[in-house]
Each structure stands twice: as C-alpha cells, then as structure tokens.
Design an enzyme around this catalytic site. Structure first.
Site, PDB file in Angstrom:
ATOM      1  N   LYS A 125       0.870  -1.178   0.000  1.00 21.76           N
ATOM      2  CA  LYS A 125       0.000   0.000   0.000  1.00 21.76           C
ATOM      3  C   LYS A 125       0.903   1.222   0.000  1.00 21.76           C
ATOM      4  CE  LYS A 125      -4.399   1.102   0.247  1.00 21.76           C
ATOM      5  NZ  LYS A 125      -5.585   0.402  -0.238  1.00 21.76           N
ATOM      6  N   ASP A 165      -7.051   4.391  -4.433  1.00 22.41           N
ATOM      7  CA  ASP A 165      -7.708   4.257  -3.124  1.00 22.41           C
ATOM      8  C   ASP A 165      -8.315   5.637  -2.854  1.00 22.41           C
ATOM      9  OD1 ASP A 165      -7.940   2.378  -0.635  1.00 22.41           O
ATOM     10  OD2 ASP A 165      -7.294   4.260   0.255  1.00 22.41           O
TER      11      ASP A 165
END
Ligand code: NDP
Length: 445
Positions: A125, A165
């Site tokens: 991430k 995201d």
C-alpha cells in the site's frame, strides 16, 4: 501472556504511535489461535514474527509547485509488506490523514485480502498526505508527476503494481502512468485502475462496490434470504459508495443514505439511478459536497454526523477506517440491522466488531467483502500481460465467481475451526494460511 498476546505486545512496542497498524495486527492475530493450535510449525518457524514486519518501507519527499508558484512539500510512502504469493499489490491513498501507521495497517490487511482472492498477488500500500481537495487539475498533475519520479524505481509489473484508493481515481492514475512511462520508457501494466482506452479493465471502477454487494448476497443466501427489498445504509460517496449503491439498485434493494466527511443525506424514498447519476457528476466531475443532494432533492442533511442512526436491514460502510464505533454498532443492531458488508478498509473498531459478532448478525469483514476491487485489478494485470481486453460481462462474471469463492473459503474455514458463521475468523484463517504456507515453502524469507 499467550504467544499471540506476546506478538501483539511486541508490535505495539516496536511501532510506537502506529495505532491503526496495532489494531489491524490485533484483529488478525487474535483470531488465529485455533489455526496455530493445529500448526505448531508456524510458531516454531516464527511465521507470526516475520509476517508482522514489512519486507520493505520507502518514505520519500515530494516537492511540487502550486498554481501561485509557491513550493509545496509532501511526504510519500510505499509499504511493500509481503511478496510470498506474488508481486506487491495495493492502492495509493492521497489524503491529509495519511501517515506510516495508516499505510502499514492498509498494507498488512492487503496481504490477507489478496491471498483470499484466489489470484497470485502479494500485499502493499502507499500514498501521501497530499490533499487533492481544492487543487486544480494542473496542481494534481504536477504532484502526481513528482510522486512518480521517486516511486517509479520501486515498482514494476512483476515487482509492485499500485492502484487507486481514497483520493486516487482515474485522473490521478492517468497522470501517474504518464510519468512512469516517460521515465521508464516502457508501456506496461505497472498500475491498475487505468482508463479503458489504454489498458484498463472494464468493471474495475465498479468492482469493489459490486463485490461488497455480491458478498452480502452470498451471506444472506446462507439464511435463505436475499438483498432484494432490503433498506440499506451506505456511507461515503466516492468510488466504493457509488458502485455499492448502483449494484443495490440493480438487485432490487433500497439504498437510503450517502455521506462525505462533512455529513450525510437521508433519502427515505431511496436513491434511484437518476439520483445516483447526479451524485456521480457532483463527486467525480464537479467535486462538490453531498449536502448539494439534499438541496436538490429536498431531503434531510445531517451536518457532522454519520448515517448509522438510520434504521436499516443492511449497512455498507464505504468511506474510511473506524467510522463505526461500539455505540454505532449497538445502534445498528438495536434498529434491526441484520447484515454489515464492509466496502471500506477496517471501518469498524475492534469493540464494534465484537458487538456484531455477539449479536450473531451477518458480518462481512473488509478483507473478504471488499476484495472484489483488488481481484479485478488482478484481472486487469492478466489482460495487460496478454495484451487483450475482456468484455464487461466476462469480467463481471469472473468477479462474481471470485466473491462466491471468497465467501466459500471464509465460511468453510470458520466451520472447520469451530466457529461457523464467523467470517472474521474465517477470512483471517483462510487468508493467513495460504501466505504462511508459501513462506514456509520459500525458506527463511
Ligand atoms: P474515494 O476517495 O473515492 O471516496 C472516499 C469517500 O469517503 C468520500 O466520500 C470521502 O468524503 C469519504 N471519506 C474519506 N475520508 C473520510 C473521513 N476521514 N471521514 C469521513 N469520510 C471520509 O475513495 P474510495 O471510495 O476508493 O475508498 C473508500 C474506502 O474503500 C476506503 O476505506 C478504501 O481504502 C476502501 N477500498 C477502496 C477500494 C477501491 O477499489 N477504490 C478497494 C478496497 C477498499 P470526502 O469527499 O469528504 O473526503
């Protein structure tokens, strides 16, 4: 102190101040006890100690210039947590709250989520504390170019494949890809969530929201029920919330709320296709606030509140982490909510999760319920590698099959380890086991 408690304690001590990371580790590890009882090799070979430590973390400076000609400096992150199952894979978040603890919680969760998808992807991430809100397109472009100027050396189609995201949608992915291509001199599938005209997959924008509804439907099936006719509360109004709402409408349910960081709207008649089209234009193009929905359709708007006080059959948290606390969970259950399917990552606090589990409602945790997004990113990677594009129907069918397979894996692991119907335990055990076995196979990694 049990072995698992010792590891949780160690993580807290070694990573001070990273509260969301502590929370995610605690949530996963405390549900693994029945698995560890049957697999002493996991603790003998220190799989837990290894799995809570990221393989690599990159933190970097992002200098860029705003429209007034002033220098701006942000901080960038990429956490490459675990590559036992494949190249690191996970989104990029641009939001002012981004810090190392949030990046590590998201990357840690991603490892087990990706394992559940049935595809071969490791977990990672990244992101930045940059706030795209209120910035011009040119400022966002200059920021993305500077971000990628450093990130490009750490990623690649067989190494690490980022996606979107919060705050990173089609516009940002476009700017990031353009810069990668200039520097690397390569047109490869290094990012997913690309536009369809140049390598993106049909259904990728829809996938997380659609998947969360498919997962809900699978959970309901176990009780001979379905989503049709259910009143649903949705939070957020970004990518995941929009396509959750769309799929709920398609499947005959009635979504009645949407929110953003300023408040929520309640439309008791239900949000229909036309009203959703207004939200999509408002949020994706005009970049306005959800309050404007209330003004346009004459429905109540609750400033500074979250939608969990609205009576519903099913809840779809689709905004951000820790948006449902113990009181919110109590309120939902008291008002008759029988299902929660998490589109957002870790939207429920540990205390809130306990409320849902104790009430025996159908509770689909994020790493299972929202895995449709990354699964479809995996399908985008396959299409890029083959230089082919599949039809929307084809991708949607595969997405549905994957969500059904994830549901099956979670339900059978929960059953096998003595907690039928507990999707938290099922998802954690099924996701963890595959990663742990791969790490054992690969030696001291
Ligand atoms: P978007 O940026 O498209 O939308 C985010 C939405 O959540 C916006 O409505 C935003 O409101 C709201 N929000 C963001 N931060 C907060 C906050 N601190 N408090 C209240 N509301 C907030 O993001 P996505 O829809 O892509 O992501 C939503 C969630 O889903 C995240 O948890 C993400 O990690 C998760 N997720 C996303 C996937 C994807 O494919 N996109 C895949 C799997 C999970 P505002 O406009 O006011 O900021």
């Amino acid at each position: 102190m049990s072995y698992i408690e010792e590891i949780v304690d160690l993580v807290k001590k070694r990573n001070p101040g990273e509260y969301e990371f502590h929370q995610a580790v605690e949530e996963v590890l405390t549900s693994l006890e029945p698995l560890l009882d049957r697999h002493p090799e996991y603790w003998e070979e220190k799989i837990l100690e290894r799995i809570v430590e990221p393989e690599r973390v990159v933190i970097f400076r992002i200098p860029w210039m705003d429209d007034r000609g002033e220098y701006q400096i942000n901080r960038g992150f990429r956490v490459q947590f675990n590559s036992a199952l494949g190249p690191y894979k996970g989104g990029l978040r641009f939001h002012p709250t981004v810090n190392l603890g949030i990046m590590k919680f998201l990357a840690f969760e991603q490892v087990f989520k990706n394992s559940l998808t049935t595809l071969n992807m490791g977990g990672g991430k990244g992101g930045s504390d940059f706030d795209p809100k209120g910035k011009s397109d040119n400022e966002v472009m200059r920021f993305c170019q500077s971000f990628m100027t450093e990130l490009y050396r750490h990623i690649g189609p067989d190494t690490d494949v980022p996606a979107g995201d919060i705050g990173v949608g089609a516009r940002e992915i476009g700017y990031l890809f353009g810069q990668y291509k200039r520097i690397a001199n390569e047109f490869t599938g290094v990012l997913t969530g690309k536009s369809v005209g140049w390598g993106g997959s049909l259904i990728r924008p829809e996938a997380t929201g659609y998947g969360a509804v498919y997962f809900a439907e699978e959970m309901l099936k176990t009780r001979g029920d379905s989503i049709k006719g259910k009143t649903c509360v949705v939070s957020g109004s970004g990518n995941v919330a929009q396509f959750t709402t769309q799929k709920l409408i398609h499947m005959g349910a009635k979504p009645v709320t949407l929110s953003d960081s300023n408040g929520f709207i309640h439309d008791p008649d239900g949000i229909n296709e036309e009203k959703l089209a207004f939200v999509m234009e408002l949020k994706n193009i005009k970049r306005g606030r959800i309050r404007e929905y209330a003004e346009k359709y004459g429905v109540p708007y609750y400033e500074g509140e979250r939608p969990w006080s609205i009576a519903c059959d099913a809840a779809f948290p689709s905004a951000t982490q820790n948006e449902i606390d113990r009181d919110d969970a109590d309120t939902l259950v008291r008002n008759g909510c029988i299902l929660v399917s998490e589109g957002a990552n870790m939207p429920t606090t540990l205390e809130g999760v306990d409320v849902f589990l104790n009430a025996g409602i159908l509770y689909g945790p994020a790493k299972a319920a929202n895995a449709g997004g990354v699964a479809t990113s995996g399908l985008e990677m396959s299409q890029n590698a083959m230089r082919l594009s599949w039809s929307a129907d084809d991708v949607d069918r595969r997405l549905r099959e994957i969500m059904t397979a994830i549901h099956r894996a979670c339900a059978s692991a929960a059953e096998e380890y003595g907690h039928p119907g507990n999707y938290v335990m099922g998802a954690n055990i099924a996701g963890f086991k595959k990663v742990a076995e791969a790490m054992l196979d690969q030696g001291l990694v």
